[in-house]
Enzyme design. Structure first.
Site, PDB file in Angstrom:
ATOM      1  N   HIS A 142      -3.215   6.233   5.214  1.00 28.62           N
ATOM      2  CA  HIS A 142      -1.775   6.406   5.389  1.00 28.62           C
ATOM      3  C   HIS A 142      -1.348   7.795   4.909  1.00 28.62           C
ATOM      4  O   HIS A 142      -2.001   8.406   4.048  1.00 28.62           O
ATOM      5  CB  HIS A 142      -0.997   5.401   4.544  1.00 28.62           C
ATOM      6  CG  HIS A 142      -1.047   3.998   5.039  1.00 28.62           C
ATOM      7  ND1 HIS A 142      -1.662   3.603   6.198  1.00 28.62           N
ATOM      8  CD2 HIS A 142      -0.510   2.856   4.504  1.00 28.62           C
ATOM      9  CE1 HIS A 142      -1.512   2.287   6.354  1.00 28.62           C
ATOM     10  NE2 HIS A 142      -0.820   1.816   5.338  1.00 28.62           N
TER      11      HIS A 142
ATOM     12  N   CYS B   1       0.811  -1.220   0.000  1.00 29.63           N
ATOM     13  CA  CYS B   1       0.000   0.000   0.000  1.00 29.63           C
ATOM     14  C   CYS B   1       0.846   1.273   0.000  1.00 29.63           C
ATOM     15  O   CYS B   1       0.553   2.223  -0.748  1.00 29.63           O
ATOM     16  CB  CYS B   1      -0.940  -0.001   1.193  1.00 29.63           C
ATOM     17  SG  CYS B   1      -0.154  -0.356   2.775  1.00 29.63           S
TER      18      CYS B   1
END
Length: 336
Positions: A240, A128
Site C-alpha cells: 500500500h 493495515c
C-alpha cells in the site's frame, strides 16, 4: 510457548508463519486451524510438517499461550470465547473488536503498553492503512501535536486477500491474451484501473475503510485529531501507499520532520527528490519498515506538512504487527 494460528491458509496466515520464522519467535508447539475447505492442508514450519485442523467449538485452545486469528470478523466473534477461555491471548487481525472499549487496539511503535490491559484476553490488530500511517505520525506528534490529518490511500490487491491477488494477476494475463477479464473480488476490473471504493459506503458518503482510519487513529494515538481519508484500490499486488497531509499546533521544519522520521522505530526515510529517490510499492514488498519520502511543507497551510509512504500490507499491515505485539508481551513478562 504454544502458538495457534487461525486462518492458517490465508494470505496473512501464511505470512504469519514466515514472520514467526524470520524473527525466531519462541514457538515450542504450533497448532494451525482453518475452515472445512483448508482443514487437512499441510504446511512446513522450521522443518516440521503441520496439518491444518478444523476450527470448531470446544477445548482445542487449552494450553495455547498466544493465538493469532486472521479468518474474518465473523469467525473471530464466533470463536473468541473458545480461544480465550483457558487463558490464551487472542491477537485478532479482523475488524471484529477494534473499536470495543475493553479491547486494546495496538501498534507497538505507538501504544505497546495498551496491550497489557485486555479484560477479555483479546488484542486487536488495526486496519493495515491505519497501522502504516500512525507509525509515521508518531514521531511527528512528538515534535508538535497533530490537529488534523488528510490522507489518500493507494491500496494493493492484497488488502482483499490471496484470491484478489490471484485475480489481478489473472486479469493481466487474460487481457494480454485478448480475453474478457475475470471480475469477482472487486466491483470492477482492477488491472489497468483504480477503484475509488474500499469496503461499503456509509451514510456520510465515506466508506467503512475510510471511517476505520478516522476512528482507529484516535484510539491508537489517544488523540483528538480527526483523519479525513479517501481510500483507493490500485493494481499494486501487495504493498500500500498513502499521501498524507498533517496540520500541527506549531510549524515544523522539514529538516526536523525528516530527522524525527528517520530516527523512528519501524520507519525508513527515502527522500532525495534530486535523484528521484522516494518509496514505491515495487521496492517495499517483503520489507518490515514503512518507507517515507517527499516530506515537504504544505504550501496551503503554514502549520502543515505533507509526505508519501509505502509499506507491505500483508507484513507490517497485518502479520508483522501482530507478531510484534506478541514479542512485546513476552519482553515485559506478560506472557510466559
Amino acid at each position: 510457548m504454544k502458538v495457534a494460528i487461525v486462518g492458517a491458509s490465508g494470505a496473512v496466515g501464511q505470512e504469519l508463519l514466515r514472520v514467526l520464522d524470520e524473527r525466531n519467535f519462541p514457538v515450542d508447539e504450533l497448532v494451525l486451524f482453518g475452515s472445512p475447505r483448508s482443514a487437512g492442508t499441510k504446511y512446513t514450519f522450521r522443518g516440521k510438517e503441520y496439518e491444518v485442523q478444523l476450527l470448531k467449538h470446544g477445548d482445542d485452545f487449552k494450553g495455547v499461550d498466544i493465538a493469532f486469528t486472521s479468518a474474518g470478523a465473523g469467525t473471530s466473534k464466533e470463536f473468541a470465547e473458545d480461544i480465550t477461555k483457558y487463558g490464551a491471548v487472542m491477537i485478532d487481525n479482523s475488524s471484529a473488536f477494534r473499536m470495543d472499549e475493553d479491547v486494546p487496539l495496538v501498534v507497538p511503535e505507538c501504544n505497546a503498553a495498551d496491550a497489557l490491559n485486555r479484560p477479555r484476553g483479546i488484542i486487536a490488530n488495526p486496519n493495515c492503512t491505519t497501522i502504516m500511517m500512525v507509525v509515521v505520525l508518531q514521531p511527528i506528534e512528538k515534535l508538535s501535536h497533530i490537529k488534523r490529518i488528510h490522507v489518500a490511500s493507494y491500496q494493493s490487491a492484497s488488502g482483499a486477500g490471496a484470491a484478489a491477488m490471484a485475480e489481478l494477476q489473472q486479469q493481466y494475463k487474460e487481457l494480454v491474451e485478448g480475453k474478457e477479464p475475470t471480475v469477482n473480488k472487486f466491483a470492477y476490473q482492477l488491472a489497468y484501473n483504480v477503484i475509488p471504493q474500499i469496503d461499503v459506503f456509509q451514510d456520510n458518503g465515506y466508506t467503512k475503510e475510510e471511517m476505520k482510519m478516522f476512528n482507529e487513529t484516535k484510539k491508537i494515538m489517544h488523540t483528538d485529531a480527526c483523519c479525513s481519508a479517501m481510500c483507493v484500490r490500485i493494481s499494486s499486488l501487495r504493498a500500500h501507499s498513502e499521501a498524507v497531509w498533517v496540520e500541527t499546533e506549531q510549524p515544523i521544519a522539514v529538516e526536523d520532520a525528516q530527522a524525527a522520521i528517520a530516527a523512528a522505530e519501524g520507519v525508513t526515510l527515502v527522500d532525495d527528490p534530486k535523484t528521484q529517490k522516494y518509496p514505491m510499492p515495487l521496492f517495499v514488498a517483503g520489507k518490515d519498515d514503512i518507507y517515507v519520502g517527499r516530506v515537504r511543507k504544505d504550501i496551503a497551510n503554514e502549520n502543515g506538512l505533507t509526505f508519501w509512504l509505502s509499506g507491505d500490507q500483508i507484513k507490517k499491515g497485518a502479520a508483522l504487527n501482530a507478531v510484534q505485539i506478541a514479542e512485546y508481551l513476552i519482553k515485559v513478562g506478560d506472557v510466559k
